[in-house]
Design a protein around this motif. Structure first.
Motif, PDB file in Angstrom:
ATOM      1  N   GLU A 219       2.022  13.709   4.838  1.00 49.15           N
ATOM      2  CA  GLU A 219       2.535  13.353   6.162  1.00 49.15           C
ATOM      3  C   GLU A 219       2.261  11.894   6.505  1.00 49.15           C
ATOM      4  OE1 GLU A 219       4.648  13.636   9.546  1.00 49.15           O
ATOM      5  OE2 GLU A 219       4.527  15.118   7.959  1.00 49.15           O
ATOM      6  N   GLU A 220       1.084  11.386   6.146  1.00 46.90           N
ATOM      7  CA  GLU A 220       0.760   9.987   6.455  1.00 46.90           C
ATOM      8  C   GLU A 220       1.731   9.036   5.748  1.00 46.90           C
ATOM      9  OE1 GLU A 220      -3.011   6.905   6.533  1.00 46.90           O
ATOM     10  OE2 GLU A 220      -3.033   8.522   5.072  1.00 46.90           O
ATOM     11  N   VAL A 221       2.061   9.325   4.503  1.00 43.02           N
ATOM     12  CA  VAL A 221       2.995   8.486   3.755  1.00 43.02           C
ATOM     13  C   VAL A 221       4.376   8.527   4.406  1.00 43.02           C
ATOM     14  CG1 VAL A 221       4.197   8.202   1.543  1.00 43.02           C
ATOM     15  CG2 VAL A 221       1.746   8.683   1.567  1.00 43.02           C
ATOM     16  N   ARG A 222       4.845   9.707   4.751  1.00 43.84           N
ATOM     17  CA  ARG A 222       6.173   9.833   5.365  1.00 43.84           C
ATOM     18  C   ARG A 222       6.222   9.165   6.736  1.00 43.84           C
ATOM     19  NH1 ARG A 222       5.420  14.913   3.222  1.00 43.84           N
ATOM     20  NH2 ARG A 222       5.031  15.837   5.240  1.00 43.84           N
ATOM     21  N   THR A 223       5.211   9.391   7.546  1.00 46.75           N
ATOM     22  CA  THR A 223       5.176   8.811   8.888  1.00 46.75           C
ATOM     23  C   THR A 223       5.107   7.290   8.828  1.00 46.75           C
ATOM     24  OG1 THR A 223       4.087  10.780   9.748  1.00 46.75           O
ATOM     25  CG2 THR A 223       3.878   8.774  11.061  1.00 46.75           C
TER      26      THR A 223
ATOM     27  N   ALA B 253       0.837  -1.206   0.000  1.00 48.96           N
ATOM     28  CA  ALA B 253       0.000   0.000   0.000  1.00 48.96           C
ATOM     29  C   ALA B 253       0.866   1.249   0.000  1.00 48.96           C
ATOM     30  CB  ALA B 253      -0.937  -0.007   1.206  1.00 48.96           C
ATOM     31  N   LEU B 254       1.957   1.198   0.749  1.00 47.22           N
ATOM     32  CA  LEU B 254       2.874   2.335   0.813  1.00 47.22           C
ATOM     33  C   LEU B 254       3.564   2.559  -0.528  1.00 47.22           C
ATOM     34  CD1 LEU B 254       4.089   4.477   2.677  1.00 47.22           C
ATOM     35  CD2 LEU B 254       5.808   2.806   3.343  1.00 47.22           C
ATOM     36  N   VAL B 255       4.030   1.493  -1.148  1.00 45.20           N
ATOM     37  CA  VAL B 255       4.675   1.611  -2.459  1.00 45.20           C
ATOM     38  C   VAL B 255       3.685   2.147  -3.494  1.00 45.20           C
ATOM     39  CG1 VAL B 255       5.669   0.260  -4.365  1.00 45.20           C
ATOM     40  CG2 VAL B 255       6.439  -0.121  -2.025  1.00 45.20           C
ATOM     41  N   THR B 256       2.462   1.663  -3.446  1.00 48.50           N
ATOM     42  CA  THR B 256       1.435   2.138  -4.370  1.00 48.50           C
ATOM     43  C   THR B 256       1.176   3.625  -4.171  1.00 48.50           C
ATOM     44  OG1 THR B 256       0.402  -0.035  -4.444  1.00 48.50           O
ATOM     45  CG2 THR B 256      -0.968   1.827  -5.099  1.00 48.50           C
ATOM     46  N   ALA B 257       1.073   4.045  -2.922  1.00 47.04           N
ATOM     47  CA  ALA B 257       0.832   5.461  -2.632  1.00 47.04           C
ATOM     48  C   ALA B 257       1.959   6.326  -3.187  1.00 47.04           C
ATOM     49  CB  ALA B 257       0.688   5.671  -1.126  1.00 47.04           C
ATOM     50  N   VAL B 258       3.189   5.897  -2.994  1.00 47.97           N
ATOM     51  CA  VAL B 258       4.336   6.660  -3.493  1.00 47.97           C
ATOM     52  C   VAL B 258       4.338   6.664  -5.023  1.00 47.97           C
ATOM     53  CG1 VAL B 258       6.868   6.717  -3.608  1.00 47.97           C
ATOM     54  CG2 VAL B 258       5.725   6.313  -1.426  1.00 47.97           C
ATOM     55  N   ALA B 259       4.044   5.514  -5.628  1.00 43.79           N
ATOM     56  CA  ALA B 259       4.018   5.426  -7.087  1.00 43.79           C
ATOM     57  C   ALA B 259       2.952   6.343  -7.695  1.00 43.79           C
ATOM     58  CB  ALA B 259       3.775   3.990  -7.526  1.00 43.79           C
ATOM     59  N   GLU B 260       1.880   6.573  -6.930  1.00 44.61           N
ATOM     60  CA  GLU B 260       0.813   7.452  -7.395  1.00 44.61           C
ATOM     61  C   GLU B 260       1.091   8.916  -7.075  1.00 44.61           C
ATOM     62  OE1 GLU B 260      -2.690   5.714  -5.663  1.00 44.61           O
ATOM     63  OE2 GLU B 260      -2.758   4.111  -7.162  1.00 44.61           O
ATOM     64  N   GLY B 261       2.271   9.196  -6.536  1.00 45.45           N
ATOM     65  CA  GLY B 261       2.673  10.570  -6.296  1.00 45.45           C
ATOM     66  C   GLY B 261       2.284  11.137  -4.945  1.00 45.45           C
ATOM     67  N   GLU B 262       1.779  10.314  -4.048  1.00 47.58           N
ATOM     68  CA  GLU B 262       1.421  10.818  -2.721  1.00 47.58           C
ATOM     69  C   GLU B 262       2.692  11.057  -1.907  1.00 47.58           C
ATOM     70  OE1 GLU B 262      -1.739   8.779  -0.683  1.00 47.58           O
ATOM     71  OE2 GLU B 262      -2.561   8.090  -2.586  1.00 47.58           O
ATOM     72  N   THR B 263       2.752  12.201  -1.272  1.00 46.89           N
ATOM     73  CA  THR B 263       3.928  12.556  -0.471  1.00 46.89           C
ATOM     74  C   THR B 263       3.536  13.197   0.852  1.00 46.89           C
ATOM     75  OG1 THR B 263       4.074  14.713  -1.545  1.00 46.89           O
ATOM     76  CG2 THR B 263       5.383  12.926  -2.503  1.00 46.89           C
TER      77      THR B 263
END
Length: 69
Positions: free
Chosen positions: A49-53, A37-47
Motif C-alpha cells: 500500500e505504501e508503494v502504491r499510495t 526510492a520508489l523505483v528501487t522499491a518496485v524493482a525489488e518487488g515491493e507492491t
C-alpha cells in the motif's frame, strides 16, 4: 526512512517555506530522491500500500508540472 516519510518531508518543507520560488524546477532534489526510492522499491518487488499510495501522490504532484500538448 519510508516512502511515506520521504513524501511527507517534501510537503512539510514546502509548507515551512515563507515564499514560493519564482519558478519550480521540473523535479526538486528531494522529489528525485523519492522517485529513485520508489523505483528501487518496485524493482525489488515491493507492491504494498505504501508503494502504491506514494506512486499515486508523486504522479499527481509531478504531472501538474508537465506541459500539455
Amino acid at each position: 526512512m519510508t516512502l511515506d516519510g520521504l513524501y511527507t518531508d517534501i510537503v512539510a518543507e514546502e509548507l515551512d517555506t515563507d515564499t514560493a520560488p519564482p519558478r519550480l524546477p521540473m523535479l526538486t532534489h528531494r522529489e528525485a530522491e523519492l522517485a529513485l526510492a520508489l523505483v528501487t522499491a518496485v524493482a525489488e518487488g515491493e507492491t504494498g500500500e505504501e508503494v502504491r499510495t506514494t506512486a499515486r501522490a508523486l504522479s499527481g504532484r509531478l504531472g501538474m508540472r508537465l506541459p500539455t500538448t
